[in-house]
Scaffold this active site. Structure first.
Site, PDB file in Angstrom:
ATOM      1  N   ASP A  12     -30.614 -19.646 -81.065  1.00  0.00           N
ATOM      2  CA  ASP A  12     -30.989 -20.702 -80.179  1.00  0.00           C
ATOM      3  C   ASP A  12     -32.465 -20.377 -79.504  1.00  0.00           C
ATOM      4  OD1 ASP A  12     -28.341 -21.781 -79.391  1.00  0.00           O
ATOM      5  OD2 ASP A  12     -27.904 -19.855 -78.719  1.00  0.00           O
TER       6      ASP A  12
ATOM      7  N   HIS B 231     -26.236 -11.895 -78.178  1.00  0.00           N
ATOM      8  CA  HIS B 231     -25.297 -12.665 -78.089  1.00  0.00           C
ATOM      9  C   HIS B 231     -24.057 -12.390 -77.785  1.00  0.00           C
ATOM     10  CE1 HIS B 231     -22.821 -15.913 -80.372  1.00  0.00           C
ATOM     11  NE2 HIS B 231     -23.705 -16.438 -80.284  1.00  0.00           N
TER      12      HIS B 231
END
Length: 440
Positions: A374, A316
């Site tokens: 995600d 991330h």
């Protein structure tokens, strides 16, 4: 309503020395309640005649905010000071909405009143159904969302005065309540099924699943495991500090645009694959891999610096440690797959094998390329039955409350000004105009 947080005060200064002139300039340093200190450069241009240069604003604090705090190095995400893990485990989405809007968790009466208010706003104006007929059936759902959410301003004229606190509140409630309904209508329109009206006896997540997947010809049974999974997805995506879409909402709002237009601008920004489309990219990657037997090939490619292939859903930009939302999503993902008894889905098999490798492979551990939110949310949404193009729409449903909270905070800031970023100009200097017949 919580008390206003104390304003940051300058504790010390930093000195900027212009080597060309030898001049020194002192700028105050501001301390927030937690997180990095901030150099106050509001008078930089006036005193030095210079701007700062910060593409992407990755080192620039563009606002003060008391809504959400992230520490990417430690893997911390707080809503109004509360850990995302505790909220996802112990609260429901509408309770978190109240927290983000008002700064404190509601008591029993406040929650009951808030849930009732949001529930009573879930219907959309009946004439809005005609908007959908103007879109092609194969339109991307996010294109439909941008248009229809922006159009809410044409129907609710009584909540457009942003200087009226009551109207701001009503607009916020309407957005939180109606965007799930619009999202469900968008899905129904795309597949040619009848629109389903919301029900006042269902929770926020239950209502959304009901409007999305039920049909008039037979009763729809709410699965509590799936409803809870959706509720957690909404909580985990409710806000994420000053990301691209939130910054877009704030910038649009700084011009005093109406709240419906501001949120529509946030949806447009979220549509980008580098932002809200990340979970779509996860499914596209799994389809590219195609079979579990090809995983070693793609793992090798991911480790090759000269290969453009990247494993989507790992690592991330903000979190340099484990994404705190991913831990909750991982457990929820396995609960959903177990509940639905999914054992022979090739894409989900690939995803589970990738997860196993990523959590054990020294390369991934060393690079801190852990599965992120995600990765898991994409798997959950596919398992529940959402088409890939709806993933970002669901992100928008969740993020609406964060956008509203951030917009409301900005509007109520006494020193709020219209956003006006500067630039480093590298084009031509002033030059003489050449008549058409003399140009080469």
């Amino acid at each position: 309503m919580s008390e206003a947080a104390p304003q940051p005060k300058a504790q010390q200064t930093v000195t900027l020395i212009d080597n060309a002139t030898g001049k020194k300039y002192d700028f105050p340093v501001m301390n927030g309640s937690v997180g990095p200190r901030v150099i106050d450069i509001r008078k930089l241009y006036a005193e030095t005649g210079m701007f700062t240069y910060d593409p992407g604003f990755t080192s620039t604090a563009a606002c003060e905010s008391a809504v959400t705090y992230i520490d990417g190095d430690k893997g911390i995400l707080l809503y109004r000071g509360y850990s995302i893990k505790e909220l996802a485990e112990k609260s429901d989405f509408l309770e978190v909405c109240f927290l983000l809007l008002h700064g404190e968790l509601p008591n029993g009466q406040q929650k009951s009143e808030f849930v009732n208010t949001i529930t009573r706003h879930t219907m959309v104006h009946e004439q809005m159904q005609f908007f959908f007929r103007g879109f092609r059936r194969d339109s991307h759902p996010m294109a439909v969302m941008v248009g229809t959410v922006g159009a809410l301003a044409a129907f609710y004229h009584d909540s457009l005065d942003i200087d009226d606190p009551k109207q701001r509140e009503i607009a916020g409630h309407r957005l939180i309540a109606k965007i799930p309904t619009i999202a469900a209508l968008t899905y129904k329109y795309s597949i040619g099924q009848p629109f389903i009206y919301p029900r006042n006896d269902l929770s926020f997540a239950e209502n959304f699943l009901y409007m999305t997947f039920s049909v008039p010809s037979e009763p729809y049974k709410i699965n509590p495991i799936l409803a809870r999974a959706m509720d957690r997805i909404f909580i985990l995506h409710a806000d994420h500090e000053q990301n691209a879409s939130t910054s877009t909402v704030r910038l649009a709002g700084s011009s005093r645009a109406n709240p419906f237009a501001c949120i529509a601008s946030g949806i447009a920004s979220l549509w980008g694959p580098a932002h809200g489309g990340a979970n779509e990219a996860v499914l596209a990657m799994l389809e590219e891999i195609g079979d579990k037997s090809r995983i070693p090939e793609f793992i090798k490619r991911a480790k090759d610096k000269n290969d453009t292939f990247r494993l989507m859903g790992f690592g991330h930009r903000v979190y340099k440690n484990y994404d705190p939302r991913a831990e909750i999503m991982r457990r929820t993902c396995h609960e959903v797959l177990a509940e639905l008894g999914i054992k022979n889905d090739p894409l989900l098999d690939i995803a589970m094998e990738l997860e196993k490798i990523a959590l054990q492979d020294e390369y991934f551990i060393e690079k801190k390329l852990y599965p992120n939110v995600d990765f898991y949310s994409g798997i959950i949404l596919k398992a529940i039955g959402f088409p890939t193009e709806m993933f970002t729409v669901l992100f928008a449903v969740a993020r609406t409350v964060g956008w509203v909270a951030q917009w409301k905070e900005m509007i109520e800031e006494p020193t709020q000004k219209i956003g006006r970023p500067r630039q480093l100009y590298t084009g031509a200097t002033e030059r003489a105009y050449v008549a058409l017949d003399k140009r080469k």
